[in-house]
Design an enzyme around this catalytic site. Sequence first.
Site, PDB file in Angstrom:
ATOM      1  N   ASP A  71       0.835  -1.205   0.000  1.00 44.54           N
ATOM      2  CA  ASP A  71       0.000   0.000   0.000  1.00 44.54           C
ATOM      3  C   ASP A  71       0.871   1.256   0.000  1.00 44.54           C
ATOM      4  O   ASP A  71       0.538   2.257  -0.632  1.00 44.54           O
ATOM      5  CB  ASP A  71      -0.888   0.028   1.256  1.00 44.54           C
ATOM      6  CG  ASP A  71      -2.053  -0.947   1.116  1.00 44.54           C
ATOM      7  OD1 ASP A  71      -2.259  -1.456   0.005  1.00 44.54           O
ATOM      8  OD2 ASP A  71      -2.731  -1.200   2.128  1.00 44.54           O
ATOM      9  N   HIS A 114      13.143   6.593   4.580  1.00 45.07           N
ATOM     10  CA  HIS A 114      12.771   5.234   5.021  1.00 45.07           C
ATOM     11  C   HIS A 114      13.338   4.126   4.131  1.00 45.07           C
ATOM     12  O   HIS A 114      13.298   2.956   4.515  1.00 45.07           O
ATOM     13  CB  HIS A 114      11.247   5.073   5.057  1.00 45.07           C
ATOM     14  CG  HIS A 114      10.562   5.976   6.037  1.00 45.07           C
ATOM     15  ND1 HIS A 114      10.927   6.040   7.357  1.00 45.07           N
ATOM     16  CD2 HIS A 114       9.540   6.853   5.882  1.00 45.07           C
ATOM     17  CE1 HIS A 114      10.139   6.929   7.986  1.00 45.07           C
ATOM     18  NE2 HIS A 114       9.305   7.434   7.106  1.00 45.07           N
ATOM     19  N   GLY A 122       7.705   2.914   3.394  1.00 46.10           N
ATOM     20  CA  GLY A 122       7.174   4.240   3.720  1.00 46.10           C
ATOM     21  C   GLY A 122       7.290   5.261   2.595  1.00 46.10           C
ATOM     22  O   GLY A 122       7.780   6.365   2.813  1.00 46.10           O
ATOM     23  N   ASP A 150      11.688  15.448  10.345  1.00 46.95           N
ATOM     24  CA  ASP A 150      10.437  14.853   9.864  1.00 46.95           C
ATOM     25  C   ASP A 150       9.743  14.178  11.060  1.00 46.95           C
ATOM     26  O   ASP A 150      10.407  13.693  11.969  1.00 46.95           O
ATOM     27  CB  ASP A 150      10.803  13.805   8.798  1.00 46.95           C
ATOM     28  CG  ASP A 150       9.611  13.239   8.063  1.00 46.95           C
ATOM     29  OD1 ASP A 150       9.448  13.561   6.874  1.00 46.95           O
ATOM     30  OD2 ASP A 150       8.858  12.439   8.656  1.00 46.95           O
ATOM     31  N   HIS A 152       8.459  11.434  11.257  1.00 46.77           N
ATOM     32  CA  HIS A 152       8.765   9.997  11.319  1.00 46.77           C
ATOM     33  C   HIS A 152      10.263   9.789  11.505  1.00 46.77           C
ATOM     34  O   HIS A 152      11.070  10.569  11.000  1.00 46.77           O
ATOM     35  CB  HIS A 152       8.325   9.299  10.022  1.00 46.77           C
ATOM     36  CG  HIS A 152       6.856   9.416   9.736  1.00 46.77           C
ATOM     37  ND1 HIS A 152       6.325  10.468   9.032  1.00 46.77           N
ATOM     38  CD2 HIS A 152       5.821   8.612  10.067  1.00 46.77           C
ATOM     39  CE1 HIS A 152       5.006  10.309   8.942  1.00 46.77           C
ATOM     40  NE2 HIS A 152       4.672   9.187   9.564  1.00 46.77           N
ATOM     41  N   ASP A 239       5.774  17.175   8.260  1.00 47.73           N
ATOM     42  CA  ASP A 239       4.581  16.461   8.717  1.00 47.73           C
ATOM     43  C   ASP A 239       4.376  16.503  10.232  1.00 47.73           C
ATOM     44  O   ASP A 239       3.469  15.865  10.758  1.00 47.73           O
ATOM     45  CB  ASP A 239       4.561  15.008   8.200  1.00 47.73           C
ATOM     46  CG  ASP A 239       5.893  14.308   8.312  1.00 47.73           C
ATOM     47  OD1 ASP A 239       6.835  14.882   8.886  1.00 47.73           O
ATOM     48  OD2 ASP A 239       6.004  13.156   7.822  1.00 47.73           O
ATOM     49  N   TYR A 283       1.957  15.931   4.185  1.00 41.94           N
ATOM     50  CA  TYR A 283       0.835  15.338   3.462  1.00 41.94           C
ATOM     51  C   TYR A 283      -0.402  16.234   3.415  1.00 41.94           C
ATOM     52  O   TYR A 283      -1.434  15.821   2.898  1.00 41.94           O
ATOM     53  CB  TYR A 283       0.543  13.947   4.050  1.00 41.94           C
ATOM     54  CG  TYR A 283       1.826  13.141   4.042  1.00 41.94           C
ATOM     55  CD1 TYR A 283       2.323  12.623   2.848  1.00 41.94           C
ATOM     56  CD2 TYR A 283       2.606  13.012   5.195  1.00 41.94           C
ATOM     57  CE1 TYR A 283       3.536  11.968   2.805  1.00 41.94           C
ATOM     58  CE2 TYR A 283       3.826  12.351   5.157  1.00 41.94           C
ATOM     59  CZ  TYR A 283       4.285  11.834   3.958  1.00 41.94           C
ATOM     60  OH  TYR A 283       5.497  11.199   3.913  1.00 41.94           O
TER      61      TYR A 283
END
Length: 371
Positions: A71, A114, A122, A150, A152, A239, A283
């Site tokens: 995904d 990532h 990711g 970031d 993440h 993000d 995003y």
Amino acid sequence: MDPRRLELTVSLIRALGLAGDARRPILSPGRASDRDLLRVHSDEYLVAVRRASRRGAVADPGLLHYGLGTDDVPIVEEMHAAARAIVGATLRAAEVVMEGEAVRAYSLAGGLHHAMPDRASGFCVYNDLAVAIRWIQRHYGARVMYIDYDAHHGDGVQRVFYDDPDVLTVSFHESGLYLFPATGFIEELGEGEGYGYSANVPLEAHTGDDSFLAAFEALVPELASAFQPDVIMLQTGCDAHVWDPLTHLRCTTGLFEKLVRVVGAVADEHCGGRIIATGGGGYAVYDVVPRAWTLTWAALCGGEAPDEIPPAWLASVQAEAGQALPATLRDSAGIVAPTPGQPERDVVNDRTVRSLRRKVMPIITGWGLGF
Ligand SMILES: [Zn+2]
């Protein structure tokens, strides 16, 4: 990862007159060779990405093994060429800074932190940051401080340099307890000779500007002073913004400008001002990313961005987005409603910073025990 966010950012930067002139030119990307990619990624992985890039390719177990066809990283025709072009852009940014043609450069499409040596993850296929750092090491023998704010964890870059004491990776992110990729805890300090050269600051969910900035200011100047980098590589994912749909941090666009100023001062003090910056996550395509990265760019240039967004730009992007958008680059503090438990969260973040300092500083400074 809608690439529209990149076009909108560049168009806003241009509309404000902050790039496109002789002093701040917009450059063409370079080209990443297979040899460049293979300094980070495995041969088998490149073969798999190429196979996934063919017309009509579909996810099969052989590709899923490499994280392709998930995904997060769906199979897209020509994905190898597209991912490689992003690496080429970051390599070009590294080249102009290391050759002294520019003090700062910004590879907006880059920041794919990532991507692992043998696996996509990711939204990231090739790790432009790690490829560029390896390129810098090989051509200049330089010590690189990698800073990533970031939301993440910068897990792919950390992985590549986990045993390397000449690359200090520092990642500030929402704690892996709550967010992908579920890593980036303070105990992840590196291995072998690289032990102590991976620093992670997992922040509590709902962290806002003040606590984020306090953690950053408490660590980045001190780590840089101890490490003495030759150049800073900066991942500027935006993000952590309160409107970002993927994370639970609660920051505003003004934070990013302040973080870059901290990095700019550190770079001026320790490495001739040299910063190679990339984009990253972000995003909220219309209401956050163009504003956040315009402020980031202006701060990288060392100037003060105006606050008002040109009305013509705003009108056309609002029409495209079908939503009302902020008319200023910097958010008003009022967009972040107070949440219960904030003082407690800030205390936890302070404690995280203190315990990370105790773990990392004695190693990097070579002082042995201290603090
Ligand atoms: Zn992110």
